[in-house]
Design a protein around this motif. Structure first.
Motif, PDB file in Angstrom:
ATOM      1  N   LYS A 193       0.813  -1.128  -0.133  1.00 54.82           N
ATOM      2  CA  LYS A 193       0.157  -0.037   0.177  1.00 54.82           C
ATOM      3  C   LYS A 193      -0.207   1.298  -0.091  1.00 54.82           C
ATOM      4  CE  LYS A 193      -3.195  -2.403   2.750  1.00 54.82           C
ATOM      5  NZ  LYS A 193      -2.303  -3.053   3.548  1.00 54.82           N
ATOM      6  N   PHE A 194       0.852   2.149  -0.677  1.00 60.30           N
ATOM      7  CA  PHE A 194       1.402   3.320  -1.215  1.00 60.30           C
ATOM      8  C   PHE A 194       0.817   4.215  -0.151  1.00 60.30           C
ATOM      9  CE2 PHE A 194       2.585   7.441  -2.561  1.00 60.30           C
ATOM     10  CZ  PHE A 194       3.866   7.718  -2.657  1.00 60.30           C
ATOM     11  N   ARG A 195       1.896   4.786   0.846  1.00 63.15           N
ATOM     12  CA  ARG A 195       0.934   5.678   2.027  1.00 63.15           C
ATOM     13  C   ARG A 195       1.987   6.932   1.295  1.00 63.15           C
ATOM     14  NH1 ARG A 195       1.137   1.451   5.755  1.00 63.15           N
ATOM     15  NH2 ARG A 195      -1.673   0.175   5.608  1.00 63.15           N
ATOM     16  N   TRP A 196       1.529   8.113   1.864  1.00 65.41           N
ATOM     17  CA  TRP A 196       2.040   9.584   1.767  1.00 65.41           C
ATOM     18  C   TRP A 196       3.221   9.340   2.943  1.00 65.41           C
ATOM     19  CZ3 TRP A 196       3.035  12.418   6.268  1.00 65.41           C
ATOM     20  CH2 TRP A 196       1.681  11.433   7.147  1.00 65.41           C
ATOM     21  N   SER A 197       3.066   8.908   4.090  1.00 66.60           N
ATOM     22  CA  SER A 197       4.423   8.696   4.964  1.00 66.60           C
ATOM     23  C   SER A 197       5.899   7.957   4.337  1.00 66.60           C
ATOM     24  CB  SER A 197       3.966   7.843   6.106  1.00 66.60           C
ATOM     25  OG  SER A 197       3.186   6.930   5.709  1.00 66.60           O
ATOM     26  N   ILE A 198       5.832   7.747   3.481  1.00 68.03           N
ATOM     27  CA  ILE A 198       6.462   6.795   2.898  1.00 68.03           C
ATOM     28  C   ILE A 198       7.644   8.083   1.950  1.00 68.03           C
ATOM     29  CG2 ILE A 198       7.404   5.374   0.716  1.00 68.03           C
ATOM     30  CD1 ILE A 198       4.697   3.513   1.126  1.00 68.03           C
TER      31      ILE A 198
END
Length: 301
Positions: A222-227
């Motif tokens: 799951k791509f997340r902004w926090s990455i």
């Protein structure tokens, strides 16, 4: 001045740890790690491009990138291998353990750095610094007792051993950083650029074996902004840390300890954000760690 730069590094590291916990929760660890390093690399790459397009402006504002020898590249590859191993272990542990347990164990990193600084760089601690480090280690032991109440048995939980190994490797990298910055005269941005580049190559090799061939794992990611936030915050923290190391008077043992002040953000705010248990009891060893850091910071005043 180098102590204040160390505090800035600690601030960004604390925010980095919070975002990292969000990035790995219920997610595939290796692609998250690749994403964070890649986003950090892109962040530094922007300055690299600017230095090429506007060299005079870059020189005026202090972000010139050095041309380095093949031997220096080899030294940076060694750092990339050490940190890639440390991050893989740390991210896996962070996925399976509460942040209020992981962060204090990571806070034992200055102890390993402390010993290395004495043996390798002949840095001379005083009595207060000895007290400070032993208080930190004792406080980490207290955390292990609290961790058992969360179902985490330190003697049999493999993720505990993973985070301890990650901490040791991270401390080794910290000692190595002093050699790269002071002995090889690398500036922060040059080290950051090539370190990220080689780390990405290492992670791509790992993922080509453990992640890319498996469709189920790819779908679980799951791509997340926090990455992206993790990568940018880490590069900001590293920049101030490396700038501090450029000062010939900087002591790696003290810088390592100063960076541990990030636990204020990770334990207090992280405990509230992720709603982890026993937050009040964890404040007791947290205070112990802060006392240890305080003794180290002000022992020379």
């Amino acid at each position: 001045m180098w102590m204040y730069l160390g505090l800035l590094a600690a601030l960004f590291l604390g925010l980095h740890n919070l975002c990292k916990k969000h990035a790995v929760q219920g997610n595939e660890v290796f692609p998250v790690l690749l994403g964070t390093v890649s986003s950090g690399f892109v962040f530094v790459l922007v300055f690299k491009v600017l230095s090429i397009v506007y060299p005079d402006y870059a020189a005026e504002h202090g972000y010139v990138f050095q041309d380095i020898s093949l031997q220096t590249h080899a030294f940076i590859v060694v750092k990339s291998i050490i940190m890639a191993a440390s991050w893989v272990l740390a991210y896996q542990a962070l996925k399976h353990l509460p942040i209020t347990i992981v962060t204090p164990i990571r806070s034992a990193g200055p102890f390993f750095t402390f010993i290395g600084a004495i043996l390798i760089y002949k840095e001379s601690p005083n009595l207060y610094q000895w007290f400070g480090f032993f208080i930190i280690i004792f406080s980490v032991i207290l955390y292990s007792k609290i961790g058992k109440k969360e179902g985490i048995i330190f003697k049999s939980n493999k993720w505990i051993f993973a985070i301890i190994a990650a901490t040791f490797l991270g401390a080794s990298s910290g000692l190595y950083d002093k050699f790269l910055i002071q002995s090889l005269s690398l500036n922060p941005q040059t080290l950051q650029f090539w370190f990220c580049f080689y780390t990405i190559l290492i992670l791509l090799i790992i993922l080509s074996i453990t992640w890319f061939p498996y469709a189920s794992k790819r779908k679980a990611f799951k791509f997340r902004w926090s990455i992206i936030a993790v990568g940018v915050l880490l590069q900001a923290a590293d920049y101030f840390y490396f700038k501090a190391l450029q000062d010939p008077d900087a002591l790696i043992m003290l810088l390592s300890a100063i960076k541990r002040s990030q636990i204020i953000i990770a334990v207090v705010i992280g405990g509230l954000v992720f709603k982890e248990h026993n937050k009040r009891k964890k404040l007791v060893p947290l205070i112990g760690i802060l006392i240890g850091v305080f003794l180290i910071l002000y022992s020379n005043k």
